[in-house]
Design an enzyme around this catalytic site. Structure first.
Site, mmCIF file in Angstrom:
data_model
loop_
_atom_site.group_PDB
_atom_site.id
_atom_site.type_symbol
_atom_site.label_atom_id
_atom_site.label_comp_id
_atom_site.label_asym_id
_atom_site.label_seq_id
_atom_site.Cartn_x
_atom_site.Cartn_y
_atom_site.Cartn_z
ATOM 1 N N ASP A 81 30.735 12.726 133.056
ATOM 2 C CA ASP A 81 31.185 12.711 131.656
ATOM 3 C C ASP A 81 30.804 11.338 131.117
ATOM 4 O O ASP A 81 31.327 10.326 131.580
ATOM 5 C CB ASP A 81 32.702 12.918 131.644
ATOM 6 N N TYR A 117 44.105 6.523 135.963
ATOM 7 C CA TYR A 117 43.518 7.712 135.343
ATOM 8 C C TYR A 117 42.310 7.365 134.477
ATOM 9 O O TYR A 117 42.380 6.479 133.642
ATOM 10 C CB TYR A 117 44.553 8.410 134.461
ATOM 11 N N LYS A 139 39.625 13.715 134.498
ATOM 12 C CA LYS A 139 39.825 14.603 135.639
ATOM 13 C C LYS A 139 38.534 14.640 136.466
ATOM 14 O O LYS A 139 37.462 14.302 135.974
ATOM 15 C CB LYS A 139 40.167 15.990 135.099
HETATM 16 P P1 13P Z 1 37.970 14.970 130.885
HETATM 17 O O1 13P Z 1 38.339 14.623 132.303
HETATM 18 O O2 13P Z 1 37.190 16.229 130.792
HETATM 19 O O3 13P Z 1 37.268 13.820 130.231
HETATM 20 O O4 13P Z 1 39.306 15.248 130.081
HETATM 21 C C1 13P Z 1 40.201 14.225 129.902
HETATM 22 C C2 13P Z 1 41.409 14.564 129.129
HETATM 23 O O5 13P Z 1 42.293 13.746 129.072
HETATM 24 C C3 13P Z 1 41.547 15.837 128.440
HETATM 25 O O6 13P Z 1 42.717 15.910 127.685
HETATM 26 MG MG MG Z 2 36.036 13.334 128.825
HETATM 27 MG MG MG Z 3 35.280 16.615 131.647
#
Ligand code: 13P
Ligand code: MG
Ligand code: MG
Ligand code: 13P
Length: 375
Positions: free
Chosen positions: A11, A230, A233
Protein backbone atom coordinates in the site's frame (compact mmCIF):
# COMPACT_ATOMS: atom_id res chain seq x y z
CA UNK A 1 11.92 -25.50 -17.22
CA UNK A 2 12.02 -24.08 -13.70
CA UNK A 3 9.89 -21.02 -13.12
CA UNK A 4 9.47 -18.80 -10.09
CA UNK A 5 6.33 -16.77 -9.41
CA UNK A 6 6.98 -13.79 -7.16
CA UNK A 7 4.12 -11.60 -6.00
CA UNK A 8 5.09 -8.55 -3.99
CA UNK A 9 2.44 -6.06 -2.85
CA UNK A 10 2.33 -2.82 -0.95
CA UNK A 11 0.00 0.00 0.00
CA UNK A 12 1.79 3.14 -1.13
CA UNK A 13 -1.14 5.53 -1.00
CA UNK A 14 -4.88 5.71 -1.49
CA UNK A 15 -7.44 8.12 -2.97
CA UNK A 16 -9.85 9.51 -0.37
CA UNK A 17 -8.35 7.47 2.48
CA UNK A 18 -7.86 3.73 2.06
CA UNK A 19 -10.25 2.94 -0.81
CA UNK A 20 -8.03 2.51 -3.88
CA UNK A 21 -4.78 3.70 -5.46
CA UNK A 22 -5.08 6.32 -8.20
CA UNK A 23 -4.96 4.88 -11.75
CA UNK A 24 -1.81 6.95 -12.34
CA UNK A 25 -0.18 5.28 -9.35
CA UNK A 26 -0.85 1.79 -10.71
CA UNK A 27 0.48 2.97 -14.11
CA UNK A 28 3.58 4.37 -12.49
CA UNK A 29 4.42 1.06 -10.74
CA UNK A 30 3.68 -0.88 -13.94
CA UNK A 31 5.85 1.43 -16.06
CA UNK A 32 8.74 1.09 -13.61
CA UNK A 33 8.51 -2.71 -13.71
CA UNK A 34 8.34 -2.71 -17.54
CA UNK A 35 11.23 -0.28 -17.90
CA UNK A 36 13.58 -1.86 -15.39
CA UNK A 37 12.44 -5.49 -15.40
CA UNK A 38 13.92 -6.38 -18.81
CA UNK A 39 16.53 -9.15 -18.56
CA UNK A 40 15.29 -9.94 -15.04
CA UNK A 41 11.62 -10.84 -15.33
CA UNK A 42 10.26 -13.08 -18.07
CA UNK A 43 6.81 -11.56 -17.64
CA UNK A 44 4.86 -9.39 -15.21
CA UNK A 45 1.37 -8.34 -14.22
CA UNK A 46 0.53 -5.33 -12.06
CA UNK A 47 -2.91 -4.89 -10.47
CA UNK A 48 -4.69 -3.57 -7.39
CA UNK A 49 -7.18 -4.72 -4.78
CA UNK A 50 -8.52 -2.15 -2.33
CA UNK A 51 -5.65 0.29 -1.70
CA UNK A 52 -2.90 -2.28 -2.35
CA UNK A 53 -0.83 -2.67 -5.52
CA UNK A 54 0.60 -6.09 -6.38
CA UNK A 55 3.44 -6.87 -8.76
CA UNK A 56 3.41 -10.44 -10.06
CA UNK A 57 6.66 -11.37 -11.80
CA UNK A 58 7.81 -14.61 -13.45
CA UNK A 59 11.52 -15.43 -13.70
CA UNK A 60 14.01 -18.31 -13.48
CA UNK A 61 15.94 -16.86 -10.50
CA UNK A 62 14.34 -18.74 -7.57
CA UNK A 63 12.63 -17.62 -4.38
CA UNK A 64 13.96 -14.60 -2.46
CA UNK A 65 16.05 -13.25 -5.33
CA UNK A 66 17.61 -9.94 -4.28
CA UNK A 67 17.35 -8.32 -7.73
CA UNK A 68 13.68 -9.23 -8.17
CA UNK A 69 12.88 -7.91 -4.70
CA UNK A 70 14.89 -4.75 -5.37
CA UNK A 71 12.94 -4.15 -8.60
CA UNK A 72 9.64 -4.33 -6.70
CA UNK A 73 10.95 -2.13 -3.87
CA UNK A 74 12.21 0.48 -6.34
CA UNK A 75 8.87 0.42 -8.20
CA UNK A 76 7.07 1.12 -4.90
CA UNK A 77 9.55 3.88 -4.02
CA UNK A 78 8.93 5.48 -7.45
CA UNK A 79 5.19 5.12 -6.85
CA UNK A 80 5.47 6.71 -3.42
CA UNK A 81 7.02 9.82 -4.98
CA UNK A 82 3.99 10.11 -7.28
CA UNK A 83 1.59 9.37 -4.40
CA UNK A 84 3.14 12.30 -2.52
CA UNK A 85 2.85 14.53 -5.59
CA UNK A 86 -0.83 13.61 -5.86
CA UNK A 87 -1.43 14.12 -2.14
CA UNK A 88 -2.67 10.55 -1.73
CA UNK A 89 -3.51 9.38 1.77
CA UNK A 90 -0.83 7.26 3.47
CA UNK A 91 1.75 7.77 0.70
CA UNK A 92 4.41 5.09 1.19
CA UNK A 93 2.34 3.50 3.99
CA UNK A 94 3.87 0.02 3.72
CA UNK A 95 7.48 1.06 3.05
CA UNK A 96 8.55 0.90 6.67
CA UNK A 97 12.30 1.10 6.20
CA UNK A 98 14.35 3.77 4.46
CA UNK A 99 16.60 1.50 2.46
CA UNK A 100 16.39 -1.83 0.67
CA UNK A 101 18.50 -4.57 2.23
CA UNK A 102 18.43 -7.65 -0.01
CA UNK A 103 14.84 -8.86 0.55
CA UNK A 104 11.52 -7.04 0.98
CA UNK A 105 10.59 -9.39 3.86
CA UNK A 106 10.76 -7.32 7.03
CA UNK A 107 10.64 -4.01 5.15
CA UNK A 108 6.84 -3.76 4.88
CA UNK A 109 5.67 -5.15 1.52
CA UNK A 110 3.96 -8.55 1.52
CA UNK A 111 5.58 -11.32 -0.53
CA UNK A 112 4.55 -14.82 -1.63
CA UNK A 113 6.66 -16.93 -3.99
CA UNK A 114 6.47 -20.36 -5.63
CA UNK A 115 9.22 -22.13 -7.55
CA UNK A 116 8.52 -25.23 -9.64
CA UNK A 117 9.32 -27.26 -12.72
CA UNK A 118 6.65 -26.15 -15.19
CA UNK A 119 4.10 -28.77 -16.16
CA UNK A 120 3.06 -28.82 -19.85
CA UNK A 121 0.06 -26.80 -18.67
CA UNK A 122 0.55 -24.76 -15.54
CA UNK A 123 -2.51 -23.02 -14.11
CA UNK A 124 -2.31 -20.97 -10.91
CA UNK A 125 -4.34 -18.43 -8.95
CA UNK A 126 -3.29 -15.10 -7.46
CA UNK A 127 -5.39 -13.94 -4.50
CA UNK A 128 -5.08 -10.39 -3.19
CA UNK A 129 -6.96 -9.34 -0.05
CA UNK A 130 -7.43 -5.92 1.54
CA UNK A 131 -8.57 -4.78 5.01
CA UNK A 132 -7.62 -8.09 6.58
CA UNK A 133 -4.58 -10.17 7.54
CA UNK A 134 -2.89 -13.44 6.44
CA UNK A 135 -5.06 -15.56 8.77
CA UNK A 136 -7.99 -14.75 6.43
CA UNK A 137 -6.73 -17.55 4.17
CA UNK A 138 -6.60 -20.16 6.98
CA UNK A 139 -10.18 -21.38 6.62
CA UNK A 140 -10.39 -21.44 2.79
CA UNK A 141 -7.04 -23.28 2.56
CA UNK A 142 -8.09 -25.78 5.22
CA UNK A 143 -11.38 -26.46 3.45
CA UNK A 144 -9.72 -26.87 0.05
CA UNK A 145 -6.70 -28.94 1.08
CA UNK A 146 -8.05 -30.95 4.02
CA UNK A 147 -11.85 -31.21 4.01
CA UNK A 148 -13.57 -33.64 1.62
CA UNK A 149 -16.94 -32.12 2.49
CA UNK A 150 -15.80 -28.95 0.69
CA UNK A 151 -13.40 -30.53 -1.75
CA UNK A 152 -14.58 -33.96 -2.90
CA UNK A 153 -11.56 -33.96 -5.22
CA UNK A 154 -9.59 -35.17 -2.19
CA UNK A 155 -11.61 -38.40 -2.50
CA UNK A 156 -12.02 -38.53 -6.27
CA UNK A 157 -8.53 -37.80 -7.57
CA UNK A 158 -5.90 -40.52 -7.02
CA UNK A 159 -3.26 -37.79 -7.42
CA UNK A 160 -4.47 -36.11 -4.22
CA UNK A 161 -5.16 -39.26 -2.19
CA UNK A 162 -1.97 -38.94 -0.10
CA UNK A 163 -3.12 -35.56 1.18
CA UNK A 164 -1.15 -32.37 1.81
CA UNK A 165 1.48 -31.07 4.22
CA UNK A 166 0.71 -27.78 5.95
CA UNK A 167 3.53 -25.47 7.07
CA UNK A 168 2.07 -23.20 9.78
CA UNK A 169 3.82 -20.12 11.17
CA UNK A 170 3.45 -18.70 14.68
CA UNK A 171 3.22 -15.00 13.77
CA UNK A 172 3.32 -13.87 17.40
CA UNK A 173 6.91 -15.10 17.63
CA UNK A 174 9.04 -12.16 16.50
CA UNK A 175 12.48 -13.60 17.24
CA UNK A 176 12.88 -15.72 14.08
CA UNK A 177 10.37 -17.92 12.24
CA UNK A 178 8.63 -20.45 14.52
CA UNK A 179 7.01 -23.09 12.31
CA UNK A 180 5.31 -26.47 12.53
CA UNK A 181 4.61 -29.01 9.77
CA UNK A 182 1.43 -31.08 9.96
CA UNK A 183 -0.06 -33.62 7.57
CA UNK A 184 -3.61 -33.82 6.29
CA UNK A 185 -5.53 -36.01 6.78
CA UNK A 186 -3.95 -37.69 9.84
CA UNK A 187 -3.21 -34.45 11.78
CA UNK A 188 -6.57 -32.88 10.96
CA UNK A 189 -7.57 -32.00 14.52
CA UNK A 190 -4.13 -30.50 15.23
CA UNK A 191 -4.27 -28.42 12.04
CA UNK A 192 -7.76 -27.19 12.96
CA UNK A 193 -6.71 -26.45 16.56
CA UNK A 194 -4.03 -24.08 15.26
CA UNK A 195 -5.82 -22.56 12.25
CA UNK A 196 -8.79 -21.68 14.47
CA UNK A 197 -6.63 -18.80 15.78
CA UNK A 198 -6.23 -16.61 12.68
CA UNK A 199 -4.20 -13.94 14.48
CA UNK A 200 -1.60 -16.30 15.91
CA UNK A 201 -1.17 -19.23 13.51
CA UNK A 202 -1.08 -18.73 9.77
CA UNK A 203 -0.68 -21.14 6.86
CA UNK A 204 2.62 -20.21 5.19
CA UNK A 205 2.86 -23.01 2.61
CA UNK A 206 1.18 -26.22 1.49
CA UNK A 207 2.89 -29.15 -0.25
CA UNK A 208 1.53 -32.20 -2.08
CA UNK A 209 2.40 -35.43 -0.27
CA UNK A 210 2.13 -37.33 -3.56
CA UNK A 211 5.09 -35.67 -5.27
CA UNK A 212 6.41 -33.11 -2.75
CA UNK A 213 5.48 -30.19 -5.04
CA UNK A 214 4.50 -26.89 -3.44
CA UNK A 215 0.84 -26.05 -3.96
CA UNK A 216 0.40 -22.76 -2.09
CA UNK A 217 2.38 -19.82 -0.67
CA UNK A 218 0.94 -17.10 1.60
CA UNK A 219 2.49 -13.77 2.57
CA UNK A 220 2.87 -13.73 6.35
CA UNK A 221 4.08 -10.17 7.06
CA UNK A 222 3.04 -8.64 10.39
CA UNK A 223 3.50 -4.90 9.89
CA UNK A 224 2.95 -4.31 13.56
CA UNK A 225 5.96 -6.47 14.40
CA UNK A 226 8.14 -4.49 11.98
CA UNK A 227 7.02 -0.99 12.85
CA UNK A 228 6.19 -1.58 16.54
CA UNK A 229 2.90 0.26 16.06
CA UNK A 230 -0.17 0.27 13.81
CA UNK A 231 0.64 1.30 10.25
CA UNK A 232 -2.14 -0.49 8.34
CA UNK A 233 -3.40 -4.04 8.13
CA UNK A 234 -1.20 -6.84 6.76
CA UNK A 235 -3.28 -7.17 3.60
CA UNK A 236 -2.15 -10.58 2.33
CA UNK A 237 -1.44 -12.20 -1.05
CA UNK A 238 -1.68 -15.91 -1.84
CA UNK A 239 -0.50 -18.04 -4.78
CA UNK A 240 -2.10 -21.45 -5.42
CA UNK A 241 -1.22 -23.91 -8.19
CA UNK A 242 -4.26 -25.80 -9.45
CA UNK A 243 -5.37 -28.89 -11.42
CA UNK A 244 -3.61 -32.25 -11.86
CA UNK A 245 -2.14 -33.21 -8.48
CA UNK A 246 -3.55 -30.03 -6.93
CA UNK A 247 -7.18 -29.06 -6.29
CA UNK A 248 -9.14 -27.82 -9.31
CA UNK A 249 -9.53 -24.04 -9.64
CA UNK A 250 -13.20 -24.34 -8.66
CA UNK A 251 -12.27 -26.30 -5.54
CA UNK A 252 -9.89 -23.53 -4.47
CA UNK A 253 -12.36 -20.67 -4.99
CA UNK A 254 -15.45 -22.49 -3.58
CA UNK A 255 -14.83 -21.71 0.15
CA UNK A 256 -14.98 -17.96 -0.59
CA UNK A 257 -18.73 -18.36 -1.01
CA UNK A 258 -18.94 -18.51 2.80
CA UNK A 259 -17.88 -14.88 3.27
CA UNK A 260 -16.33 -15.90 6.59
CA UNK A 261 -15.70 -13.29 9.27
CA UNK A 262 -12.10 -12.09 9.42
CA UNK A 263 -10.05 -9.48 11.27
CA UNK A 264 -9.60 -6.08 9.62
CA UNK A 265 -12.31 -3.74 8.33
CA UNK A 266 -12.29 -0.15 9.72
CA UNK A 267 -9.00 0.93 11.32
CA UNK A 268 -7.83 -2.68 11.22
CA UNK A 269 -9.72 -3.13 14.48
CA UNK A 270 -12.99 -4.86 13.64
CA UNK A 271 -14.44 -8.11 12.40
CA UNK A 272 -16.08 -8.26 9.00
CA UNK A 273 -17.04 -10.83 6.35
CA UNK A 274 -14.59 -11.43 3.49
CA UNK A 275 -16.21 -10.37 0.22
CA UNK A 276 -14.96 -11.89 -3.07
CA UNK A 277 -14.59 -8.97 -5.53
CA UNK A 278 -13.72 -8.49 -9.18
CA UNK A 279 -10.28 -7.53 -10.54
CA UNK A 280 -9.10 -4.19 -9.10
CA UNK A 281 -12.07 -4.23 -6.68
CA UNK A 282 -12.10 -1.39 -4.14
CA UNK A 283 -13.38 -0.89 -0.58
CA UNK A 284 -16.04 1.52 0.66
CA UNK A 285 -18.50 0.66 3.46
CA UNK A 286 -16.78 1.19 6.85
CA UNK A 287 -13.50 1.19 4.87
CA UNK A 288 -14.43 -2.33 3.78
CA UNK A 289 -15.83 -4.83 3.91
CA UNK A 290 -12.65 -6.92 3.84
CA UNK A 291 -12.22 -7.93 0.19
CA UNK A 292 -10.43 -10.63 -1.78
CA UNK A 293 -9.85 -10.84 -5.53
CA UNK A 294 -8.72 -13.90 -7.49
CA UNK A 295 -7.00 -13.86 -10.86
CA UNK A 296 -6.33 -17.11 -12.71
CA UNK A 297 -3.37 -17.47 -15.07
CA UNK A 298 -1.53 -20.10 -17.07
CA UNK A 299 2.22 -19.79 -17.35
CA UNK A 300 4.34 -21.38 -20.08
CA UNK A 301 8.10 -20.85 -20.42
CA UNK A 302 7.60 -18.03 -17.93
CA UNK A 303 5.05 -16.23 -20.12
CA UNK A 304 1.71 -15.37 -18.55
CA UNK A 305 -1.69 -15.49 -20.19
CA UNK A 306 -4.07 -12.59 -19.61
CA UNK A 307 -5.75 -13.10 -16.24
CA UNK A 308 -9.14 -14.80 -15.86
CA UNK A 309 -11.15 -12.89 -13.26
CA UNK A 310 -12.39 -15.76 -11.09
CA UNK A 311 -14.92 -13.73 -9.05
CA UNK A 312 -16.40 -11.99 -12.11
CA UNK A 313 -19.36 -14.30 -12.61
CA UNK A 314 -23.10 -13.99 -11.82
CA UNK A 315 -22.71 -16.62 -9.06
CA UNK A 316 -20.47 -14.26 -7.08
CA UNK A 317 -22.97 -11.38 -7.39
CA UNK A 318 -25.31 -13.49 -5.28
CA UNK A 319 -22.50 -14.19 -2.79
CA UNK A 320 -21.60 -10.48 -2.63
CA UNK A 321 -25.17 -9.62 -1.71
CA UNK A 322 -25.14 -12.22 1.05
CA UNK A 323 -21.78 -10.95 2.34
CA UNK A 324 -23.07 -7.35 2.31
CA UNK A 325 -25.94 -8.49 4.55
CA UNK A 326 -23.48 -10.19 6.90
CA UNK A 327 -21.43 -6.96 7.01
CA UNK A 328 -24.48 -4.86 7.89
CA UNK A 329 -25.55 -7.37 10.55
CA UNK A 330 -22.27 -7.29 12.42
CA UNK A 331 -21.98 -3.51 12.10
CA UNK A 332 -25.36 -3.14 13.82
CA UNK A 333 -23.69 -4.03 17.12
CA UNK A 334 -21.00 -1.35 16.72
CA UNK A 335 -18.19 -1.71 19.24
CA UNK A 336 -19.83 -4.49 21.21
CA UNK A 337 -18.35 -7.93 21.74
CA UNK A 338 -17.50 -9.91 18.61
CA UNK A 339 -17.80 -6.86 16.31
CA UNK A 340 -14.50 -5.40 17.50
CA UNK A 341 -11.19 -7.23 17.82
CA UNK A 342 -9.76 -8.23 21.20
CA UNK A 343 -7.51 -5.80 23.08
CA UNK A 344 -4.28 -7.38 21.82
CA UNK A 345 -5.35 -7.00 18.20
CA UNK A 346 -6.74 -3.47 18.34
CA UNK A 347 -4.70 -1.36 15.99
CA UNK A 348 -5.03 1.85 17.98
CA UNK A 349 -3.51 2.77 21.34
CA UNK A 350 -6.33 5.19 22.28
CA UNK A 351 -8.51 2.55 23.91
CA UNK A 352 -5.57 0.98 25.74
CA UNK A 353 -4.71 4.38 27.25
CA UNK A 354 -8.36 4.89 28.20
CA UNK A 355 -8.50 1.52 29.95
CA UNK A 356 -5.25 2.27 31.81
CA UNK A 357 -6.63 5.60 33.08
CA UNK A 358 -9.89 3.94 34.15
CA UNK A 359 -8.00 1.15 35.87
CA UNK A 360 -6.64 3.63 38.44
CA UNK A 361 -10.19 4.72 39.29
CA UNK A 362 -11.47 1.22 40.09
CA UNK A 363 -12.01 0.38 43.78
CA UNK A 364 -12.40 -2.98 45.44
CA UNK A 365 -15.46 -2.77 47.61
CA UNK A 366 -14.90 -4.13 51.11
CA UNK A 367 -18.07 -6.12 51.87
CA UNK A 368 -17.26 -6.59 55.61
CA UNK A 369 -16.76 -2.86 56.21
CA UNK A 370 -19.93 -2.04 54.28
CA UNK A 371 -21.85 -4.60 56.38
CA UNK A 372 -20.35 -3.33 59.68
CA UNK A 373 -21.15 0.30 58.79
CA UNK A 374 -24.70 -0.70 57.95
CA UNK A 375 -25.29 -2.68 61.21
P1 13P B 1 -5.17 -0.42 4.98
O1 13P B 1 -4.38 -1.37 5.85
O2 13P B 1 -5.79 -1.09 3.81
O3 13P B 1 -4.32 0.75 4.59
O4 13P B 1 -6.39 0.13 5.84
C1 13P B 1 -6.13 0.89 6.95
C2 13P B 1 -7.32 1.37 7.67
O5 13P B 1 -7.15 1.92 8.73
C3 13P B 1 -8.66 1.22 7.14
O6 13P B 1 -9.63 1.83 7.93
MG1 MG C 1 -4.09 2.14 3.26
MG1 MG D 1 -4.77 -2.08 2.23
P1 13P E 1 -5.98 9.11 10.65
O1 13P E 1 -6.29 9.07 12.13
O2 13P E 1 -4.58 9.51 10.34
O3 13P E 1 -7.01 9.88 9.86
O4 13P E 1 -6.05 7.61 10.15
C1 13P E 1 -7.21 6.91 10.34
C2 13P E 1 -7.35 5.92 9.28
O5 13P E 1 -6.73 5.98 8.26
C3 13P E 1 -8.34 4.88 9.50
O6 13P E 1 -8.98 4.57 8.32
Amino acid sequence: MRTTLSVIKADIGGVAGHLMPSPQLVDCVQTHVRRHGGGLLTDAYVGATGDDIAILGTHPRGVGDARVHQLAWDAFVAGTALAKEQGLYGAGQDLLKDAFSGNVKGLGPAVAELEFEERPNEPFLLFMADKTDPGAYNLPLYLTFADPMHNAGLLLSPKMSHGFRFVILDVAHTDGDRVIELNAPEDLYDIAALLRDNQRFVVEAIYSRTDGEQAAAVSTTRLHNIAGKYTGKDDPVLLVRTQGGFPATGEVVAPYAIGHYVAGFMRGSHVGPLMPVKKNGTTSYFDGPPVVSCLGFCVHAGKLTDPADAFDHPFWDYVREHVAQKAIEIRRQGFSGAAMLGKDELEYTGIVEKLRALDARFVVRDERLATAAGS
